[in-house]
Design an enzyme around this catalytic site. Structure first.
Site, short mmCIF file in Angstrom:
data_model
loop_
_atom_site.label_atom_id
_atom_site.label_comp_id
_atom_site.label_asym_id
_atom_site.label_seq_id
_atom_site.Cartn_x
_atom_site.Cartn_y
_atom_site.Cartn_z
N THR A 83 24.92 39.15 -14.01
CA THR A 83 24.29 38.77 -12.59
C THR A 83 23.43 40.13 -13.55
O THR A 83 23.55 41.11 -13.19
CB THR A 83 24.36 38.41 -11.52
OG1 THR A 83 25.18 39.14 -11.15
CG2 THR A 83 25.01 36.58 -11.57
N ASP A 110 32.65 37.10 -1.59
CA ASP A 110 31.98 36.30 -1.18
C ASP A 110 30.56 36.23 -1.62
O ASP A 110 30.37 34.84 -1.83
CB ASP A 110 32.40 36.43 0.67
CG ASP A 110 33.74 36.51 0.77
OD1 ASP A 110 34.29 34.96 0.04
OD2 ASP A 110 34.89 37.23 1.40
N GLY A 111 30.19 36.66 -2.16
CA GLY A 111 28.45 36.91 -1.82
C GLY A 111 27.44 35.98 -2.83
O GLY A 111 27.18 34.99 -3.47
N GLY A 148 35.61 41.60 -0.35
CA GLY A 148 35.93 41.43 1.09
C GLY A 148 37.46 39.65 0.73
O GLY A 148 38.08 40.11 0.90
N ASP A 332 28.29 33.86 5.69
CA ASP A 332 28.90 34.25 3.82
C ASP A 332 28.95 35.33 4.49
O ASP A 332 28.19 36.07 3.33
CB ASP A 332 28.41 33.46 3.11
CG ASP A 332 28.87 31.90 3.17
OD1 ASP A 332 29.99 32.08 4.11
OD2 ASP A 332 29.14 31.19 2.27
#
Ligand SMILES: Nc1ncnc2c1ncn2[C@@H]1O[C@H](COP(=O)(O)OP(=O)(O)OP(=O)(O)O)[C@@H](O)[C@H]1O
Length: 354
Positions: A83, A110-111, A148, A332
């Site tokens: 990305t 999580d992002g 996380g 999230d």
């Protein structure tokens, strides 16, 4: 097949032998490996956030790649896409699904997973392959390499990329629910983990600015959010019922999964295969309540604390009573703006490699 934004395509010939290195213990392959039975090579698209976990994701990924090639390259086309910035993972995922990828695998935190999940939808509908002759659906995969990695905790996955690759090799799929949030602009936003409102969302907003400190960012974010915080009355409609006023709400958390904020078990009964959210509300909390009950919030035993309630719901509409437009909403760990919002569950909407 050409995928949008793909930096590198690594396809190993069928005849190539397994490469062994220090990260590649001898793993049992034959019986478990579904791909070996199939004549068609699978297209796996790995969406990698090189900047995840303060850049650790990029470094870990480079080390992992030789093992990944050796374990999966015999039967799969391995497409790696790095990305270039926020939201790029959404575009890569949509393109890969339209092109008929067998799986899109989020590599990061999580992002990144959240963005990949949002790429499974467009204009309020699931994205599908443009080729009518393709009969398979695209599965979601995950190699948790973030700060996380809260969703992986709900799945009870060990913090091991090799285990994650083994799951991809086996290719077992199961369906998970996804939450959808809509606002006044009518746009839909999807989440797999926890959406939350007010103090915790404000804390998450600040925490995202301190990611360079690792998990400490959540503590710094929480401290900053406390300054100037006021509990607020909220109007809530559950499962299309009557509007009710919840007084002095400190935080309201809508869990499709159990953890947020780097390991806090905020919605301990949430289950992404249940067809419902667990909604946990903290009312009239003061800063010292958080100090007193922090360990219970982390281990998920806070539901019996005074002023903490939990309900199961499939839709939820939330508005503020005061009309100040300053109640933070996040999902999230991504800041989404302010109330009002509507939350609905989409049962069994994504197939996940599990
Ligand atoms: N190339 C990039 N440069 C900067 N930011 C990026 C890039 N690619 C993705 N991002 C953004 O980085 C954010 C955080 O990434 P990610 O979730 O992978 O790691 P993390 O924040 O360390 O982990 P966690 O979310 O589990 O705490 C994503 O929401 C995404 O928008």
């Amino acid at each position: 097949m050409v995928y949008y934004g793909i930096a590198l395509v690594v396809a190993m010939p069928k005849s190539s032998s397994l490469i062994h290195n220090s990260m590649a213990p001898d793993l049992p392959t034959a019986a478990a490996d579904r791909f070996a039975a199939s004549s068609r090579r699978r297209d796996l698209v790995f969406v990698v956030n090189p900047k995840g976990a303060n850049g650790r994701t990029g470094k870990d990924w480079k080390k992992l790649l030789p093992y990944l090639r050796s374990r999966l390259g015999n039967h799969c086309n391995i497409c790696e896409s790095l990305t270039s910035g926020p939201c790029h993972a959404i575009d890569i995922t949509r393109e890969a699904i339209r092109e008929g990828a067998d799986a899109v695998i989020a590599v990061g935190g999580d992002g990144t997973l959240h963005e990949v999940i949002n790429g499974f939808f467009w204009g309020g509908k699931p994205v599908s392959c443009q080729d009518p002759q393709v009969s398979h659906t695209t599965a979601l995969g995950l190699i948790p390499l973030g700060t996380g990695s809260d969703f992986a905790r709900t799945l009870k996955w060990k913090n091991s990329p090799q285990d994650a690759i083994e799951r991809i090799a086996k290719g077992q799929r199961s369906r998970i629910d996804i939450g959808v949030i809509s606002g006044e602009d009518g746009e839909s936003h999807y989440f797999n983990n926890v959406a939350d409102i007010h103090l915790t969302a404000k804390a998450g907003y600040y925490a995202s600015k301190y990611k360079r400190f690792g998990n400490l960012c959540y503590v710094i974010g929480a401290l900053q959010a406390f300054f100037g915080h006021h509990n607020q009355d909220l109007k809530i409609k559950v499962n299309e019922g009557e509007w009710e006023v919840y007084s002095q709400v400190t935080a309201l958390c809508i869990g499709n999964a159990k953890f947020f904020g780097g390991g806090m078990k905020i919605t301990p009964n949430a289950d992404p295969t249940s067809g419902n959210f667990e909604v946990v509300t903290l009312q009239d909390f003061k800063w010292y309540h958080f100090i007193r009950y922090l360990h219970r919030l982390y281990n998920g035993t806070h539901l019996s604390v005074k002023n903490v309630s939990s309900i199961s719901a499939h839709t939820l509409e939330i508005e503020e009573v005061s009309g100040n437009s300053n109640i933070y909403v996040q999902s999230d760990g991504e800041f989404l703006g302010f109330l009002p919002r509507k939350f609905c569950i989409l049962p069994t909407s994504i197939e996940m490699i599990s």
